[in-house]
Design an enzyme around this catalytic site. Structure first.
Site, PDB file in Angstrom:
ATOM      1  N   GLU A  93      -2.836  11.226  -2.003  1.00  0.00           N
ATOM      2  CA  GLU A  93      -2.770  12.244  -3.054  1.00  0.00           C
ATOM      3  C   GLU A  93      -2.452  11.596  -4.388  1.00  0.00           C
ATOM      4  OE1 GLU A  93      -1.441  16.239  -0.826  1.00  0.00           O
ATOM      5  OE2 GLU A  93       0.178  14.804  -1.011  1.00  0.00           O
ATOM      6  N   CYS A 116       0.302  10.469 -11.655  1.00  0.00           N
ATOM      7  CA  CYS A 116       1.186   9.942 -10.623  1.00  0.00           C
ATOM      8  C   CYS A 116       0.284   9.435  -9.495  1.00  0.00           C
ATOM      9  CB  CYS A 116       2.117  11.068 -10.154  1.00  0.00           C
ATOM     10  SG  CYS A 116       3.268  10.540  -8.907  1.00  0.00           S
ATOM     11  N   CYS A 123       4.196   5.521   3.950  1.00  0.00           N
ATOM     12  CA  CYS A 123       5.167   4.551   3.424  1.00  0.00           C
ATOM     13  C   CYS A 123       6.038   4.064   4.570  1.00  0.00           C
ATOM     14  CB  CYS A 123       6.039   5.191   2.348  1.00  0.00           C
ATOM     15  SG  CYS A 123       7.192   4.022   1.595  1.00  0.00           S
ATOM     16  N   CYS A 127      12.675   6.664   3.636  1.00  0.00           N
ATOM     17  CA  CYS A 127      13.736   7.434   2.965  1.00  0.00           C
ATOM     18  C   CYS A 127      13.718   8.854   3.531  1.00  0.00           C
ATOM     19  CB  CYS A 127      13.521   7.452   1.452  1.00  0.00           C
ATOM     20  SG  CYS A 127      13.370   5.795   0.764  1.00  0.00           S
ATOM     21  N   CYS A 130      12.160  12.096   1.721  1.00  0.00           N
ATOM     22  CA  CYS A 130      10.829  11.966   1.133  1.00  0.00           C
ATOM     23  C   CYS A 130       9.726  12.277   2.155  1.00  0.00           C
ATOM     24  CB  CYS A 130      10.672  10.535   0.609  1.00  0.00           C
ATOM     25  SG  CYS A 130       8.994  10.138   0.092  1.00  0.00           S
ATOM     26  N   GLY A 173       3.793   5.951  -1.192  1.00  0.00           N
ATOM     27  CA  GLY A 173       3.928   4.524  -0.932  1.00  0.00           C
ATOM     28  C   GLY A 173       4.891   3.782  -1.833  1.00  0.00           C
ATOM     29  N   GLU A 174       5.176   2.552  -1.427  1.00  0.00           N
ATOM     30  CA  GLU A 174       6.111   1.691  -2.140  1.00  0.00           C
ATOM     31  C   GLU A 174       5.298   0.588  -2.839  1.00  0.00           C
ATOM     32  OE1 GLU A 174       9.207   1.289  -3.193  1.00  0.00           O
ATOM     33  OE2 GLU A 174       8.651  -0.739  -3.785  1.00  0.00           O
ATOM     34  N   SER A 205       7.810   2.497  -9.856  1.00  0.00           N
ATOM     35  CA  SER A 205       9.059   2.956  -9.256  1.00  0.00           C
ATOM     36  C   SER A 205       9.179   2.283  -7.894  1.00  0.00           C
ATOM     37  CB  SER A 205       9.006   4.478  -9.105  1.00  0.00           C
ATOM     38  OG  SER A 205      10.167   4.944  -8.469  1.00  0.00           O
ATOM     39  N   LEU A 229      17.623   4.905  -6.792  1.00  0.00           N
ATOM     40  CA  LEU A 229      18.980   4.524  -6.363  1.00  0.00           C
ATOM     41  C   LEU A 229      19.599   5.608  -5.474  1.00  0.00           C
ATOM     42  CD1 LEU A 229      20.863   2.120  -6.760  1.00  0.00           C
ATOM     43  CD2 LEU A 229      21.878   3.301  -8.715  1.00  0.00           C
ATOM     44  N   HIS A 230      19.787   6.782  -6.000  1.00  0.00           N
ATOM     45  CA  HIS A 230      20.211   7.982  -5.267  1.00  0.00           C
ATOM     46  C   HIS A 230      21.624   7.968  -4.676  1.00  0.00           C
ATOM     47  CE1 HIS A 230      16.095   9.170  -5.810  1.00  0.00           C
ATOM     48  NE2 HIS A 230      15.629   8.290  -4.962  1.00  0.00           N
ATOM     49  N   CYS A 347       7.884  15.011  -6.924  1.00  0.00           N
ATOM     50  CA  CYS A 347       8.317  13.708  -6.416  1.00  0.00           C
ATOM     51  C   CYS A 347       8.730  13.827  -4.963  1.00  0.00           C
ATOM     52  CB  CYS A 347       9.545  13.224  -7.179  1.00  0.00           C
ATOM     53  SG  CYS A 347       9.201  12.749  -8.846  1.00  0.00           S
TER      54      CYS A 347
END
Ligand code: SAH
Ligand code: SF4
Length: 356
Positions: A93, A116, A123, A127, A130, A173-174, A205, A229-230, A347
């Site tokens: 997406e 975006c 991924c 996390c 997510c 994805g990362e 990111s 970070l979160h 996000c």
């Protein structure tokens, strides 16, 4: 010969293809400009080339191998999400966000169009909050598959006399897990003979892959860097983000300091505000203490809902208190607008399924 995806080719690779076809060197430049300046979407549009060369291109090169499965617009009309099917049936997406009443970096009055973009199908980082992490890893995208998402939207905008203002790698994805292809896609879009999309208009990111952050710093790229970070301590972060087992917060922040030192650029920290988990004034103070002395900025966004996670979004009042606590401790913070929640385009909500 197998078909080659045209957006996977660097300029020198394209030049080599044309050399093999006994074409003069300037043809590569013509094709490059057609692709990245005029945004042509098929060989037939290259009317400055001979018919035989256009036929050769059609026989050997694919232009858009994606199938557009679904296009969804959010009810406020500011967000458009496209679901693409790749030739191997994987789904990705990409999202277009319109920010009306804002000024872009050149301070013109034109509205911002932010894309975006996804760098992987799924991924591997897992996390918990997510949707992409919840679906697991499918595969890396090629550089051309990353570029093509941008071209798709650039073509769409061009038809309305508009252009892309910013590109953020905050889709599925990362990006630092797929480092080479992501950088190669940026290089292609950045090329002054092509899209000429300035490095400072990109933001990567990352979940916090320390060796890649250091490599990125060493390469001294002008691309913006955001770190997800979160959490402000290892015990809470590891519960949300398994990567924290591998790279602890202090090691991550050391890499961020190195990035700032090498590039003189500010780093952004992403913070999904989760009610009662990471949104209290105590957490804000702990975070401020961790970030003291680092040239940075915190981007806080109330958590977007996903099917696999029970956490709830922080309300507006608590979000403002979090921001004020950080700012009183000297750390700049903005609360970002939630976008496209009604079409699962926010996000962390991208999961390659038409789930709304
Ligand atoms: N893998 C990269 C980029 C894609 S995720 C990264 O993790 O940074 C883009 C951003 O969305 C990250 O900052 C991520 O932490 C955040 N995010 C993920 N899930 C979210 C959710 N449910 N609500 C709000 N933000 C979320
Ligand atoms: Fe992957 Fe980023 Fe989602 Fe984490 S937040 S699972 S790194 S896409």
């Amino acid at each position: 010969m197998t078909m080659q995806f045209i957006y996977d080719l660097t300029f020198s690779e394209l030049s080599n293809v044309l050399k093999e076809w006994d074409q003069p060197a300037y043809r590569a430049k013509q094709i490059w400009q057609g692709l990245y300046q005029h945004l042509y979407s098929s060989p037939a549009q290259f009317t400055n080339l001979s018919k035989s060369l256009r036929e050769k291109m059609a026989e050997n090169l694919t232009f858009m191998p994606f199938t557009v499965k679904v296009i969804q617009d959010s009810s406020d009309g500011h967000t458009r999400k496209t679901l693409f099917e790749l030739p191997d049936k994987n789904l990705i997406e990409a999202v277009l966000m319109h920010y009306e009443q804002t000024f872009n970096v050149e301070r013109s009055t034109s509205p911002r169009r932010t894309l975006c973009i996804s760098t992987q199908a799924g991924c591997a980082m897992g996390c918990v909050f997510c949707a992409t992490g919840q679906m697991g890893f499918k595969r890396h995208l090629s550089s051309g598959e990353i570029v093509a998402q941008v071209i798709f939207y650039a073509q769409l905008l061009k038809a309305q006399n508009e252009t892309v203002s910013n590109i953020v790698f905050m889709g599925m994805g990362e990006p630092f897990h797929n480092y080479e292809n992501t950088m190669s896609a940026i290089d292609r879009l950045n090329d002054s003979e092509g899209c000429n999309f300035g490095a400072r208009r990109f933001t990567i990111s990352t979940v916090g892959l320390v060796p890649q952050i250091r490599r990125f710093a060493d390469e001294q790229r002008q691309v913006n860097l955001a770190i997800s970070l979160h959490a402000a301590d290892n015990d809470s972060r590891v519960e949300m983000m398994p990567i924290n087992k591998r790279y602890k917060i202090d090691e991550l922040l050391e890499a961020c300091k190195y990035y700032v030192m090498k590039t003189s650029r500010r780093v952004s920290f992403e913070w999904a505000l989760i009610n009662g988990i990471n949104d209290t004034p105590e957490v804000a103070k702990k975070l401020a203490a961790k970030l003291r002395g680092l040239m940075c900025h915190v981007n806080a966004i109330p958590l977007n809902p996903t099917a696999g996670y029970n956490g709830k979004a922080t309300n507006r009042q608590r979000a403002i208190l979090f921001k004020e606590t950080l700012e009183q401790a000297g750390i700049p913070c903005t609360i970002r607008l939630r976008r496209g929640i009604d079409i699962n385009a926010g996000c962390g909500q991208l999961a390659g399924a038409n789930s709304s």
